[in-house]
Design a protein around this motif. Structure first.
Motif, PDB file in Angstrom:
ATOM      1  N   UNK A   5      -4.628   5.982  -8.587  1.00  0.00           N
ATOM      2  CA  UNK A   5      -5.116   6.196  -7.217  1.00  0.00           C
ATOM      3  C   UNK A   5      -3.742   7.963  -6.449  1.00  0.00           C
ATOM      4  N   UNK A   6      -4.727   9.295  -5.870  1.00  0.00           N
ATOM      5  CA  UNK A   6      -3.748  10.381  -6.421  1.00  0.00           C
ATOM      6  C   UNK A   6      -4.207  10.395  -4.460  1.00  0.00           C
ATOM      7  N   UNK A   7      -3.529  10.793  -3.630  1.00  0.00           N
ATOM      8  CA  UNK A   7      -3.829  11.250  -2.362  1.00  0.00           C
ATOM      9  C   UNK A   7      -3.357  13.002  -2.050  1.00  0.00           C
ATOM     10  N   UNK A   8      -3.591  13.860  -1.505  1.00  0.00           N
ATOM     11  CA  UNK A   8      -3.138  15.021  -1.379  1.00  0.00           C
ATOM     12  C   UNK A   8      -3.316  16.047  -0.451  1.00  0.00           C
ATOM     13  N   UNK A  17      -3.073  27.419  -6.564  1.00  0.00           N
ATOM     14  CA  UNK A  17      -2.384  26.567  -6.737  1.00  0.00           C
ATOM     15  C   UNK A  17      -2.782  24.814  -6.711  1.00  0.00           C
ATOM     16  N   UNK A  18      -3.799  25.088  -5.522  1.00  0.00           N
ATOM     17  CA  UNK A  18      -3.649  22.946  -4.554  1.00  0.00           C
ATOM     18  C   UNK A  18      -4.848  22.863  -6.106  1.00  0.00           C
ATOM     19  N   UNK A  19      -6.045  23.700  -6.242  1.00  0.00           N
ATOM     20  CA  UNK A  19      -6.842  23.269  -7.257  1.00  0.00           C
ATOM     21  C   UNK A  19      -6.453  22.790  -8.417  1.00  0.00           C
ATOM     22  N   UNK A  20      -5.463  24.019  -8.620  1.00  0.00           N
ATOM     23  CA  UNK A  20      -4.781  23.897 -10.105  1.00  0.00           C
ATOM     24  C   UNK A  20      -4.484  22.431 -10.174  1.00  0.00           C
ATOM     25  N   UNK A  21      -3.334  21.866  -9.753  1.00  0.00           N
ATOM     26  CA  UNK A  21      -3.193  21.417  -9.163  1.00  0.00           C
ATOM     27  C   UNK A  21      -4.128  19.662  -9.684  1.00  0.00           C
ATOM     28  N   UNK A  22      -5.077  20.261  -9.060  1.00  0.00           N
ATOM     29  CA  UNK A  22      -5.603  19.011  -9.393  1.00  0.00           C
ATOM     30  C   UNK A  22      -6.280  18.102 -10.193  1.00  0.00           C
ATOM     31  N   UNK A  32      -8.701   8.374  -9.071  1.00  0.00           N
ATOM     32  CA  UNK A  32      -9.280   8.217  -7.251  1.00  0.00           C
ATOM     33  C   UNK A  32      -8.073   9.018  -6.841  1.00  0.00           C
ATOM     34  N   UNK A  33      -9.385  10.634  -6.444  1.00  0.00           N
ATOM     35  CA  UNK A  33      -9.080  11.180  -5.531  1.00  0.00           C
ATOM     36  C   UNK A  33      -9.147  11.067  -3.673  1.00  0.00           C
ATOM     37  N   UNK A  34      -8.010  10.810  -2.891  1.00  0.00           N
ATOM     38  CA  UNK A  34      -7.692  10.874  -2.003  1.00  0.00           C
ATOM     39  C   UNK A  34      -8.103  12.485  -1.631  1.00  0.00           C
ATOM     40  N   UNK A  35      -8.611  13.502  -0.898  1.00  0.00           N
ATOM     41  CA  UNK A  35      -8.169  14.229   0.184  1.00  0.00           C
ATOM     42  C   UNK A  35      -7.767  14.550   1.300  1.00  0.00           C
ATOM     43  N   UNK A  49     -14.100  20.093  -1.235  1.00  0.00           N
ATOM     44  CA  UNK A  49     -13.458  18.423  -1.633  1.00  0.00           C
ATOM     45  C   UNK A  49     -14.958  19.776  -3.166  1.00  0.00           C
ATOM     46  N   UNK A  50     -15.326  20.255  -2.997  1.00  0.00           N
ATOM     47  CA  UNK A  50     -16.401  20.890  -3.743  1.00  0.00           C
ATOM     48  C   UNK A  50     -16.151  21.786  -5.336  1.00  0.00           C
TER      49      UNK A  50
END
Length: 51
Positions: A5-8, A17-22, A32-35, A49-50
């Motif tokens: 589970x990853x919380x961003x 950079x954020x999107x690349x890391x996600x 599971x990814x929580x923004x 998220x989209x």
């Protein structure tokens, strides 16, 4: 079966950079990814998220 589970938090990165890391985290096995974006509006979080 364990789940990863990853919380961003994107406030320290450019959006690119954020999107690349996600993406890397998801490819690496995150289930599971929580923004978690305290400084963004609901609409901004939805748009992020989209992407």
């Amino acid at each position: 079966m364990k789940k990863l589970y990853l919380v961003t938090n994107s406030d320290k990165y450019s959006e690119e950079e954020f999107l690349q890391r996600v993406e890397s985290a998801l490819k690496g096995g995150v289930d599971i990814l929580q923004l978690r974006e305290k400084e963004k509006t609901d609409i901004e979080i939805l748009e992020l998220g989209k992407k």
